[in-house]
Design an enzyme around this catalytic site. Structure first.
Site, PDB file in Angstrom:
ATOM      1  N   ASP A 166      -2.050  -4.635  -0.866  1.00  0.00           N
ATOM      2  CA  ASP A 166      -2.450  -4.903   0.530  1.00  0.00           C
ATOM      3  C   ASP A 166      -3.958  -5.053   0.671  1.00  0.00           C
ATOM      4  O   ASP A 166      -4.723  -4.546  -0.140  1.00  0.00           O
ATOM      5  CB  ASP A 166      -1.980  -3.766   1.447  1.00  0.00           C
ATOM      6  CG  ASP A 166      -2.558  -2.422   1.031  1.00  0.00           C
ATOM      7  OD1 ASP A 166      -2.501  -2.112  -0.179  1.00  0.00           O
ATOM      8  OD2 ASP A 166      -3.086  -1.685   1.893  1.00  0.00           O
ATOM      9  N   GLU A 167      -4.349  -5.744   1.713  1.00  0.00           N
ATOM     10  CA  GLU A 167      -5.735  -5.803   2.179  1.00  0.00           C
ATOM     11  C   GLU A 167      -6.748  -6.005   1.057  1.00  0.00           C
ATOM     12  O   GLU A 167      -7.774  -5.347   1.028  1.00  0.00           O
ATOM     13  CB  GLU A 167      -6.083  -4.501   2.927  1.00  0.00           C
ATOM     14  CG  GLU A 167      -5.224  -4.251   4.139  1.00  0.00           C
ATOM     15  CD  GLU A 167      -5.550  -2.926   4.836  1.00  0.00           C
ATOM     16  OE1 GLU A 167      -5.645  -2.947   6.072  1.00  0.00           O
ATOM     17  OE2 GLU A 167      -5.710  -1.893   4.164  1.00  0.00           O
TER      18      GLU A 167
HETATM   19  C1  TNX Z   1      -3.494  -0.253   6.897  1.00  0.00           C
HETATM   20  S1  TNX Z   1      -0.682  -0.482   6.011  1.00  0.00           S
HETATM   21  C2  TNX Z   1      -3.379   0.077   5.548  1.00  0.00           C
HETATM   22  C3  TNX Z   1      -3.790   1.423   5.108  1.00  0.00           C
HETATM   23  C4  TNX Z   1      -4.330   2.248   6.240  1.00  0.00           C
HETATM   24  C5  TNX Z   1      -3.487   2.032   7.474  1.00  0.00           C
HETATM   25  C6  TNX Z   1      -3.854   2.897   8.618  1.00  0.00           C
HETATM   26  C7  TNX Z   1      -1.388  -0.912   4.746  1.00  0.00           C
HETATM   27  C8  TNX Z   1      -0.559  -1.557   3.744  1.00  0.00           C
HETATM   28  N1  TNX Z   1      -2.718  -0.694   4.629  1.00  0.00           N
HETATM   29  O1  TNX Z   1      -4.751   1.309   4.082  1.00  0.00           O
HETATM   30  O2  TNX Z   1      -4.319   3.585   5.860  1.00  0.00           O
HETATM   31  O3  TNX Z   1      -3.593   0.695   7.866  1.00  0.00           O
HETATM   32  O4  TNX Z   1      -2.875   2.816   9.634  1.00  0.00           O
END
Ligand code: TNX
Length: 403
Positions: free
Chosen positions: A218-219
């Protein structure tokens, strides 16, 4: 695999099942029909025959032990309380920018250095492999499968701080105790990155009886798009070579997935791409299933970037409606993640988890037949006394007529 028949008749109470898990679930149902605390008085139970099978094979919760670390002694009572509601997966988010939480013998500094702090600068911690195995075995006794996640290529600052050679500039990063994300990335075109991934995934696979390894994905905002796709496909191959199936957050569906791989939907529409590729999905909508979202504006813990999620909102939704093309066949199930930027103790965990996880558990187990909030909230009310008896620090939502 998990179904049972519970017969309550004047002469006897019987639980029949094909598999031990079914006996366990029949017993959980029976326990919900008797008072939560021991008594010497006779107990009357209404005669009934209950034939019960789950709708989905994946009924999960995720606990982020990277942002704040939680010891084995804190995770065990959580497992006990999840099992009562027939949750059968506990996904542990074992690494992130702020901490590396699992001992890796071939890369010792990951846990020793990378695990030495957490959000806010506290002492952090990590699971030794022996402790981790103890947790896996403890969960298995209650038919809960632990799913390990190592998040790559982003969310990797703790690893990049532990080994200079993992960084493109050969310079170790500083440990990080903040909460902003998106700044870290493994170095995609260095051979050592893949040696690292092979070693880590190899040790994790050896610790994991289940057929899954979660690789995050993710991200990855500091990884070029092509480099990201290249890395995910190589990681998928490494996971496969260690005999496991890759799970990743839905961004991985931009890469070419094997049909055995699984994408976890959270807040975009990449999971639909996974379905179109013939892979399956786990549904964790951030607007419904994120246990770190506040219940209402007054909730002290938690975040609100995906909105407020009261008990009704966490219950009144349908998994196959969350992802385009989703059906009961390609949806493996549901999972409720608890990210822990603001969560520091077992009490905090319980407060955000209960009672919302009970609704998620029902969505995972029961068929969607005119789900009604008004009917559910009456049934949920009866669980207040049970949660109290089990010493669960739950949020007594004002919309529920607690008994
Ligand atoms: C997004 S959900 C993220 C996390 C954070 C979260 C906080 C996701 C796959 N990645 O790194 O902790 O939001 O709500």
């Amino acid at each position: 695999a998990e179904g049972y028949v519970l017969t309550i008749a004047p002469e006897a109470i019987c639980i029949h099942a094909n598999r031990p898990a079914g006996i366990f679930y029949g017993a959980q149902t029976l326990l919900q029909l008797v008072p939560p605390t021991p008594t010497r008085e006779p107990i009357a139970i209404r005669a009934a025959t209950i034939r019960d099978v789950p709708r989905f094979e994946w009924r999960g919760m995720m606990l982020d032990v990277a942002r704040h670390f939680f010891k084995v002694a804190d995770v065990k009572p959580l497992i006990d309380n999840l099992a009562r509601y027939k949750i059968n997966r506990l996904h542990l988010h074992l690494s992130d920018d702020q901490g590396w939480r699992i001992e890796i013998k071939s890369w010792e500094r990951l846990a020793k250095h990378g695990g030495s702090t957490e959000v806010g600068g506290g002492a952090g911690g990590y699971y030794s492999q022996a402790e981790y195995s103890e947790l896996v075995a403890y969960a298995a006794q209650q038919y809960i499968t632990i799913i390990p996640e190592i998040d790559v290529p982003g969310h990797t600052n703790a690893a990049l701080a532990s080994y200079a050679e993992l960084n493109a500039d050969e310079t170790a990063r500083d440990l990080y105790t903040g909460t902003e994300v998106g700044f870290s990335s493994l170095s995609i075109h260095q051979a050592i990155t893949y040696k690292f991934l092979d070693d880590v995934i190899g040790e994790l696979a050896a610790l994991t009886p289940a057929p899954y390894i979660h690789i995050g994905g993710d991200e990855a905002r500091s990884t070029a798009h092509d480099a990201y796709l290249y890395l995910i496909e190589r990681v998928q191959e490494i996971v496969r070579a260690h005999g496991k199936r890759m799970i990743g957050w839905e961004e991985i569906a931009q890469a070419k997935l094997l049909p055995t791989s699984i994408a976890q939907h959270w807040c975009a529409d990449f999971a639909a791409q996974a379905i179109r590729q013939g892979a399956r999905v786990i549904v964790s909508p951030s607007t419904r299933a994120y246990l770190d979202m506040k219940y209402d504006a007054a909730t002290k813990l938690g975040l609100d970037w995906a909105g407020l999620i009261d008990v009704e909102k966490a219950y009144m939704w349908e998994p196959t409606a969350e992802v385009q093309g989703a059906t009961d066949e390609n949806v493996l199930g549901v999972e409720a993640p608890l990210w822990t930027e603001t969560i520091e103790t077992l009490d905090d965990i319980e407060y955000m988890t209960f009672p919302r996880i009970i609704g998620i558990a029902e969505i995972g187990w029961s068929p969607q037949v005119n789900r009604s909030w008004d009917e559910y909230r009456q049934r949920l009310a009866a669980h207040g006394a049970r949660l109290k008896a089990f010493d669960v620090n739950f949020f007594a939502a004002p919309q529920v007529p607690w008994e």
